[in-house]
Scaffold this active site. Sequence first.
Site, short mmCIF file in Angstrom:
data_model
loop_
_atom_site.label_atom_id
_atom_site.label_comp_id
_atom_site.label_asym_id
_atom_site.label_seq_id
_atom_site.Cartn_x
_atom_site.Cartn_y
_atom_site.Cartn_z
N ASP A 37 0.86 -1.18 0.00
CA ASP A 37 0.00 0.00 0.00
C ASP A 37 0.90 1.23 0.00
O ASP A 37 2.05 1.19 0.42
CB ASP A 37 -0.91 0.01 1.25
N TYR A 156 -13.45 6.89 -13.27
CA TYR A 156 -13.58 5.66 -12.46
C TYR A 156 -14.20 4.56 -13.31
O TYR A 156 -13.71 3.43 -13.37
CB TYR A 156 -14.43 5.96 -11.22
N THR A 191 -16.83 1.27 3.20
CA THR A 191 -15.41 1.56 3.46
C THR A 191 -15.26 3.08 3.42
O THR A 191 -16.21 3.80 3.05
CB THR A 191 -14.49 0.96 2.38
#
Length: 252
Positions: A37, A156, A191
Amino acid sequence: MRRFDGKVALVTGGAAGIGRTTALAFAAEGARVVIADIDADGGEETVRMVRAQGGEAVFIKTDVRVAEEVKNMADRAVEAFGRLDIAFNNAGINEDACTVSRCPEDSWKRLIDTNLTGVFLSMKYELPRMRKSGGGCIVNSSSVQGLVGDGAHPAYTGSKHGVVGLTRTAAVVYARANIRINAICPGPTHTAMIHKLIDGHPEVEQLLLSNIPMGRMAQPEEIAKVVLFLCSDDASYITGHAMAVDGGWVAR
Ligand SMILES: NC(=O)c1ccc[n+]([C@@H]2O[C@H](COP(=O)([O-])OP(=O)(O)OC[C@H]3O[C@@H](n4cnc5c(N)ncnc54)[C@H](O)[C@@H]3O)[C@@H](O)[C@H]2O)c1
């Protein structure tokens, strides 16, 4: 025997959200886990969480947009645990809603670089290492927006459709190398990514919910379970598939 005993699983975007939840699920089922990450604090926290539940994990700071960093990620994953069997290429971002004519070019570039080029680079450096391990499984993060149009997020949506195409073409080539490659296409999932869009904007939440026949968003655990299924022997004849996990969104 647990489902992933002896396996090594790499998770990009493993510092938070769906990636963290999936890394914990792989570890709980016996895999040694490599967390990659851009967020070092979150990545180290995931490693601590894996160890707290009795698993093994390492963190490798990686920006999936940068080829040298992705190559380093793949090299260090193999150095850490001796092999690479599974990769969940999940790192991704979203940005503010816009139309095509109003989409800022720098936002377009950030989204394509992270969501699409990041998956390309990850597979590029994972695949030869998986071959050396005798085969493997890859799951790439797409979205319902990889399957249907979304007027509000052109970059996106373009990046996530790209992930589906990339997944299919790689799956065809690597099928005989004993590497299965699939994409997962989640609907809105609880999330930080989705809460940035809906918190304080009940109208956005209502709009999202109006697309979901089940009338609720997913929990990250519901996405993780499908990633584990696709990487398990139960999915031994599934490759090149883009699997919606969306409460019925694309069925409408
Ligand atoms: N949450 C949803 O509703 C939803 C729905 C469909 C698809 N997805 C996809 O699932 C994936 C995970 O999303 P999430 O909801 O868990 O988001 P999240 O924001 O909670 O987590 C994303 C992770 O990716 C990392 N990341 C971002 N850019 C990176 C980079 N350049 N290099 C390395 N790591 C980077 C972040 O640091 C973070 O840890 C994304 O690809 C997202 O597009 C999410």
